[in-house]
Design a protein around this motif. Structure first.
Motif, PDB file in Angstrom:
ATOM      1  N   GLN A  90       1.267  -1.230   0.472  1.00 33.47           N
ATOM      2  CA  GLN A  90      -0.075   0.152  -0.080  1.00 33.47           C
ATOM      3  C   GLN A  90       1.423   0.965   0.101  1.00 33.47           C
ATOM      4  O   GLN A  90       0.259   1.698  -0.494  1.00 33.47           O
ATOM      5  N   GLY A 110       1.342   1.063  -3.799  1.00 34.76           N
ATOM      6  CA  GLY A 110       0.436   2.372  -4.223  1.00 34.76           C
ATOM      7  C   GLY A 110       1.667   3.646  -3.203  1.00 34.76           C
ATOM      8  O   GLY A 110       1.471   4.503  -5.084  1.00 34.76           O
ATOM      9  N   GLY A 135      -0.150   5.277  -7.513  1.00 33.02           N
ATOM     10  CA  GLY A 135      -0.508   6.652  -5.667  1.00 33.02           C
ATOM     11  C   GLY A 135       0.837   7.931  -6.223  1.00 33.02           C
ATOM     12  O   GLY A 135       1.920   7.895  -6.785  1.00 33.02           O
TER      13      GLY A 135
END
Length: 199
Positions: A90, A110, A135
């Motif tokens: 993440q 991410g 991200g």
């Protein structure tokens, strides 16, 4: 009944490999790890063709109390093959004073946040490292490797979304960010590689 450390270790390894994710702390699995602090079971692993290879077992951790050793290859967990699976995170965050080590392989991340004062080392430069991200990327780190041209030859950072990418530290490699704003070089840094950003 109390579980043995080895049983605990394998349960935790199974959870990590099944989820293939990490919370926003220094990364300590796959072909990336930060040297400042870590959370986890105490094993450094990186992706290989048949599964994941153990790079190091950290003394004083649950992993150290098992039979797992450096150079072991984990090919399946509970009968489920790890061959060809991406390791996925993440967030990767390294603060000032931390060192991020990256080996060959592919991974999905991410959010990438490498703060000013942190450093990055490519353990096998030129051997194919690809990071897929979706991200925001904040890259203020410095590269430890002396031969940055070798690093640049086979390191790729691919942005899949329209999230901004800020490259303010050392850079060596290819950036492909067709949908994202790519902001580079806020300081006098030497950058090696190719760059594609949103037009």
């Amino acid at each position: 009944m109390k579980k043995s450390n080895e049983a605990f270790f394998y349960e935790e390894l199974k959870k990590i490999m099944k989820k293939m994710a990490i919370c926003a702390i220094t990364l300590f699995v796959n072909c990336i790890y930060a040297s400042v602090s870590f959370g986890g079971i105490g094993v450094l692993i990186y992706q290989v063709r048949d599964g994941v290879k153990v790079a190091e077992v950290v003394p004083g951790t649950p992993a150290a109390e098992t039979k797992l050793q450096a150079n072991d290859v984990v090919i399946a967990i509970d009968g489920e093959s790890l061959k060809g699976k991406f390791l996925e995170y993440q967030m990767v965050k390294v603060e000032a004073g931390g060192t991020l080590k990256i080996g060959p392989g592919e991974m999905k991340i991410g959010v990438i946040q490498l703060e000013s004062g942190s450093s990055i080392e490519f353990t096998n430069p030129g051997q194919g490292t690809i990071i897929w991200t979706n991200g925001k990327t904040l890259w203020k780190t410095s590269i430890v490797n002396e031969n940055q041209e070798l690093v640049a030859r086979d390191f790729k950072l691919i942005q899949l979304s329209d999230k901004d990418m800020f490259i303010e530290g050392d850079w060596a490699g290819t950036i492909h960010a067709a949908k994202a704003d790519l902001i580079m070089g806020q300081t006098n840094k030497l950058m090696y590689g190719r760059f594609v950003g949103k037009m």
